[in-house]
Design a protein around this motif. Structure first.
Motif, PDB file in Angstrom:
ATOM      1  N   ALA A 207       0.814  -1.217   0.000  1.00 54.44           N
ATOM      2  CA  ALA A 207       0.000   0.000   0.000  1.00 54.44           C
ATOM      3  C   ALA A 207       0.843   1.260   0.000  1.00 54.44           C
ATOM      4  O   ALA A 207       0.297   2.366  -0.082  1.00 54.44           O
ATOM      5  CB  ALA A 207      -0.932   0.002   1.215  1.00 54.44           C
ATOM      6  N   ALA A 210       0.555   3.865  -3.111  1.00 55.81           N
ATOM      7  CA  ALA A 210      -0.716   4.591  -3.154  1.00 55.81           C
ATOM      8  C   ALA A 210      -0.758   5.670  -2.081  1.00 55.81           C
ATOM      9  O   ALA A 210      -1.234   6.788  -2.322  1.00 55.81           O
ATOM     10  CB  ALA A 210      -1.887   3.623  -2.984  1.00 55.81           C
ATOM     11  N   HIS A 211      -0.266   5.356  -0.887  1.00 52.29           N
ATOM     12  CA  HIS A 211      -0.283   6.354   0.191  1.00 52.29           C
ATOM     13  C   HIS A 211       0.698   7.492  -0.091  1.00 52.29           C
ATOM     14  O   HIS A 211       0.404   8.656   0.213  1.00 52.29           O
ATOM     15  CB  HIS A 211       0.027   5.686   1.535  1.00 52.29           C
ATOM     16  CG  HIS A 211      -1.151   4.999   2.148  1.00 52.29           C
ATOM     17  ND1 HIS A 211      -1.536   3.727   1.820  1.00 52.29           N
ATOM     18  CD2 HIS A 211      -2.059   5.428   3.071  1.00 52.29           C
ATOM     19  CE1 HIS A 211      -2.611   3.385   2.504  1.00 52.29           C
ATOM     20  NE2 HIS A 211      -2.947   4.395   3.265  1.00 52.29           N
ATOM     21  N   ARG A 366      -5.981   8.308   3.347  1.00 55.97           N
ATOM     22  CA  ARG A 366      -6.557   6.957   3.305  1.00 55.97           C
ATOM     23  C   ARG A 366      -7.617   6.865   2.206  1.00 55.97           C
ATOM     24  O   ARG A 366      -7.644   5.898   1.425  1.00 55.97           O
ATOM     25  CB  ARG A 366      -7.174   6.630   4.666  1.00 55.97           C
ATOM     26  CG  ARG A 366      -8.116   5.413   4.695  1.00 55.97           C
ATOM     27  CD  ARG A 366      -7.420   4.123   4.292  1.00 55.97           C
ATOM     28  NE  ARG A 366      -8.372   3.020   4.193  1.00 55.97           N
ATOM     29  CZ  ARG A 366      -8.563   2.112   5.135  1.00 55.97           C
ATOM     30  NH1 ARG A 366      -7.878   2.166   6.261  1.00 55.97           N
ATOM     31  NH2 ARG A 366      -9.434   1.140   4.949  1.00 55.97           N
ATOM     32  N   ALA A 367      -8.485   7.867   2.119  1.00 52.27           N
ATOM     33  CA  ALA A 367      -9.531   7.825   1.113  1.00 52.27           C
ATOM     34  C   ALA A 367      -8.953   7.858  -0.299  1.00 52.27           C
ATOM     35  O   ALA A 367      -9.374   7.092  -1.181  1.00 52.27           O
ATOM     36  CB  ALA A 367     -10.502   8.983   1.321  1.00 52.27           C
ATOM     37  N   ALA A 369      -6.016   6.921  -1.252  1.00 51.27           N
ATOM     38  CA  ALA A 369      -5.208   5.731  -1.524  1.00 51.27           C
ATOM     39  C   ALA A 369      -6.051   4.510  -1.836  1.00 51.27           C
ATOM     40  O   ALA A 369      -5.524   3.514  -2.346  1.00 51.27           O
ATOM     41  CB  ALA A 369      -4.300   5.432  -0.332  1.00 51.27           C
ATOM     42  N   THR A 370      -7.336   4.575  -1.556  1.00 50.19           N
ATOM     43  CA  THR A 370      -8.174   3.381  -1.703  1.00 50.19           C
ATOM     44  C   THR A 370      -9.310   3.552  -2.709  1.00 50.19           C
ATOM     45  O   THR A 370     -10.091   2.619  -2.906  1.00 50.19           O
ATOM     46  CB  THR A 370      -8.765   2.978  -0.341  1.00 50.19           C
ATOM     47  OG1 THR A 370      -9.459   4.096   0.238  1.00 50.19           O
ATOM     48  CG2 THR A 370      -7.667   2.526   0.613  1.00 50.19           C
ATOM     49  N   GLU A 372     -11.273   3.774  -6.304  1.00 51.04           N
ATOM     50  CA  GLU A 372     -11.138   2.874  -7.452  1.00 51.04           C
ATOM     51  C   GLU A 372     -10.288   3.492  -8.558  1.00 51.04           C
ATOM     52  O   GLU A 372      -9.456   2.812  -9.168  1.00 51.04           O
ATOM     53  CB  GLU A 372     -12.526   2.526  -7.987  1.00 51.04           C
ATOM     54  CG  GLU A 372     -12.491   1.502  -9.112  1.00 51.04           C
ATOM     55  CD  GLU A 372     -13.884   1.051  -9.519  1.00 51.04           C
ATOM     56  OE1 GLU A 372     -14.013   0.406 -10.581  1.00 51.04           O
ATOM     57  OE2 GLU A 372     -14.846   1.357  -8.771  1.00 51.04           O
ATOM     58  N   PRO A 374      -7.545   6.211  -9.003  1.00 50.13           N
ATOM     59  CA  PRO A 374      -6.685   7.125  -8.250  1.00 50.13           C
ATOM     60  C   PRO A 374      -6.594   8.513  -8.882  1.00 50.13           C
ATOM     61  O   PRO A 374      -6.577   8.662 -10.108  1.00 50.13           O
ATOM     62  CB  PRO A 374      -5.321   6.421  -8.278  1.00 50.13           C
ATOM     63  CG  PRO A 374      -5.636   4.987  -8.508  1.00 50.13           C
ATOM     64  CD  PRO A 374      -6.843   4.981  -9.391  1.00 50.13           C
ATOM     65  N   GLY A 425     -12.317   8.507   5.153  1.00 52.78           N
ATOM     66  CA  GLY A 425     -11.064   7.818   5.447  1.00 52.78           C
ATOM     67  C   GLY A 425     -10.883   7.543   6.927  1.00 52.78           C
ATOM     68  O   GLY A 425     -10.426   6.453   7.319  1.00 52.78           O
ATOM     69  N   ALA A 428     -13.094   4.710   7.974  1.00 49.18           N
ATOM     70  CA  ALA A 428     -12.537   3.435   7.527  1.00 49.18           C
ATOM     71  C   ALA A 428     -11.384   2.976   8.417  1.00 49.18           C
ATOM     72  O   ALA A 428     -11.133   1.770   8.538  1.00 49.18           O
ATOM     73  CB  ALA A 428     -12.071   3.549   6.075  1.00 49.18           C
ATOM     74  N   CYS A 429     -10.685   3.926   9.039  1.00 50.27           N
ATOM     75  CA  CYS A 429      -9.571   3.593   9.940  1.00 50.27           C
ATOM     76  C   CYS A 429     -10.043   3.316  11.364  1.00 50.27           C
ATOM     77  O   CYS A 429      -9.216   3.054  12.244  1.00 50.27           O
ATOM     78  CB  CYS A 429      -8.546   4.722   9.945  1.00 50.27           C
ATOM     79  SG  CYS A 429      -7.642   4.910   8.398  1.00 50.27           S
TER      80      CYS A 429
END
Length: 498
Positions: A207, A210-211, A366-367, A369-370, A372, A374, A425, A428-429
């Protein structure tokens, strides 16, 4: 900048051995990324805050060694200049109420440190750039008493071969003409004027890219809504003057190398990545070693023995390349892990503002990086870099590029697009709803009022000068009021105009 170096001097053979060892560390990291074994714990966060010391007259107090002795706390360490110290807050999970507990812990640490610093005739101010600094404070005699700093100074100037050039100008403060700074420096001490808040996020290897890409996308808006560094050497310059000053004050390149396209050591980067290895490979390919100290560990022997290698040379080299989002390899309790170190934010203006900035970054990162599709597949890397400089120069008056929105002011970008993503985000964490609402509520109100620490400083100095104070008097009076409001911990968007 504070990692200790044991070697007193380096010769040509040291540099050759160091280059070979850095490459061996890089090869070992590549193998580790294939074979696995990195930490799989839930997301953990960390925080470093650089703090300024002032005397009773709010002038810089060159007393960090004495203050640190009074503190007697390993969480506090030296920074480059004797007027600064750094607080390293213990890492913790992101989930639950940890962010609020971090606010409480940070306030208690700062209050206790400030009380003990009084015994050394100093006070602590959390601000991006101390406005009362003068030329005489930024000379080599005031480097902190750590051999690493002296070596860095020598090596940077040996590579450059001439004095540093400081050149910047910025938007005018209310009712006045624009100002500019032109000068030179024969040491890296001007960098000590930059006081940052550095955010760490531990992420798994798969990951990381992406982060990191998401963090690069966010850099411009971060500085735009969090600017707190408007004054340098009595001049009103960028809203976040740390950004150009840090690059200029550590630049190893004379003009000829700049013209050849040699990369600066304070660097945004030049491309989106697919692996953390991309960044470490760039470090090895583009930057010669400044502190070529060789460790006795062979990383492949450590791997063969079932141990996580220290990769000491690769980490030391990485510490002399100041990316705004830096890759970090580290080992804790024998288990290796990777972190994104976000370095764009200034210290202050309050603890609650600082934690709000962190919550916004972690949630939006976080949002992004995840999702669909980018964001970095829809915008150029150059646009992200231009956003950083526009946000740092103009704060809420900047125009930032964002896919699907075009060029928009930071407050509109945050309120319409990024703040909802930050909420998503953080949810989600596993961040508690009350915590999420508290800190992202601060970001929302800051955008609605368009008030940053930088904006408040500039407006206050302009008002005091209109009342007849000189620039020096206005800066000191502003800083006195700033310190009181900062310690009260009411977010900057609520600070009064008088």
């Amino acid at each position: 900048m504070g990692q200790d170096v044991a070697t007193e001097t380096f010769d040509r053979s040291d540099r050759q051995r160091y280059r070979m060892k850095v490459q061996r560390c890089l090869d070992a990291l590549a193998r580790m990324l294939i074979e696995g074994g990195f930490s799989t714990s839930p997301p953990r966060i960390g925080l470093e805050v650089e703090l300024n010391l002032v005397d009773d007259g709010l002038q810089p107090a060159m007393a960090n060694s004495v203050v640190l002795e009074k503190l007697g706390d390993p969480s506090f360490t030296t920074e480059l200049g004797q007027q600064t110290i750094e607080l390293n807050v213990r890492p913790r999970p992101l989930a639950g109420r940890q962010a609020h507990e971090l606010e409480v812990e940070l306030r208690e640490s700062l209050a206790d440190a400030n009380a003990k610093a009084q015994d050394a005739g100093a006070g602590i101010v959390m601000i991006g750039m101390l406005p009362t600094l003068r030329d005489e404070h930024l000379t080599a005699r005031w480097l902190s008493h750590n051999h690493r700093y002296a070596l860095l100074n020598e090596e940077i100037f040996a590579a450059r071969g001439e004095d540093m050039v400081l050149a910047m100008d910025g938007p005018s403060i209310p009712g006045q003409r624009g100002e500019r700074l032109r000068g030179s420096a024969n040491s890296i001490m001007p960098e000590s004027a930059c006081s940052s808040a550095q955010l760490h996020l531990q992420v798994p290897p798969e990951a990381f890219a992406a982060h990191w890409n998401a963090a690069q996308c966010l850099a411009g808006v971060q500085v735009a809504i969090g600017a707190n560094s408007p004054f340098l050497l009595r001049k009103a310059l960028w809203h976040e003057t740390r950004i150009p000053l840090f690059q200029q004050a550590t630049d190893t390149r004379p003009e000829e190398l700049k013209n050849q396209g040699v990369r600066p050591r304070v660097w945004f980067g030049e491309r989106w990545i697919t692996s953390i290895l991309d960044l470490f490979e760039e470090n090895v390919r583009y930057f010669p070693g400044l502190l070529p100290e060789v460790d006795d560990e062979d990383p492949f022997e450590a791997l063969a023995a079932g141990q996580a290698p220290r990769l000491a040379e690769l980490r030391l080299h990485n510490g002399t390349i100041w990316r705004w989002n830096r890759p970090v390899y580290d080992v804790f309790d024998g288990v290796p892990h990777l972190r994104v170190e976000n370095r764009v934010l200034p210290a202050g203006p309050t603890v609650v503002d600082l934690i709000a900035n962190a919550a916004f970054f972690y949630g939006a990162q976080r949002a992004l990086a995840t999702i669909e599709r980018p964001v970095w597949t829809q915008m150029s890397f150059q646009a992200a870099e231009e956003n950083l400089y526009a946000g740092a120069r103009h704060a809420f008056d900047a125009q930032l590029y964002w896919p699907g929105m075009g060029w928009v002011p930071p407050d509109e970008l945050v309120l319409r697009r990024l703040l909802p993503m930050a909420h998503e985000g953080l949810r989600a964490c596993g961040v508690a709803d009350s915590v999420r609402e508290r800190y992202l509520g601060v970001i929302e109100e800051r955008c609605l009022t368009r008030r940053t620490g930088s904006g408040w400083q500039r407006e206050t100095v302009a008002r005091l000068e209109s009342e007849g104070l000189t620039r020096d008097e206005a800066l000191a009076a502003m800083l006195s009021r700033y310190r009181d409001l900062s310690e009260a911990n009411e977010p900057v968007h609520t600070w009064p105009d008088e």
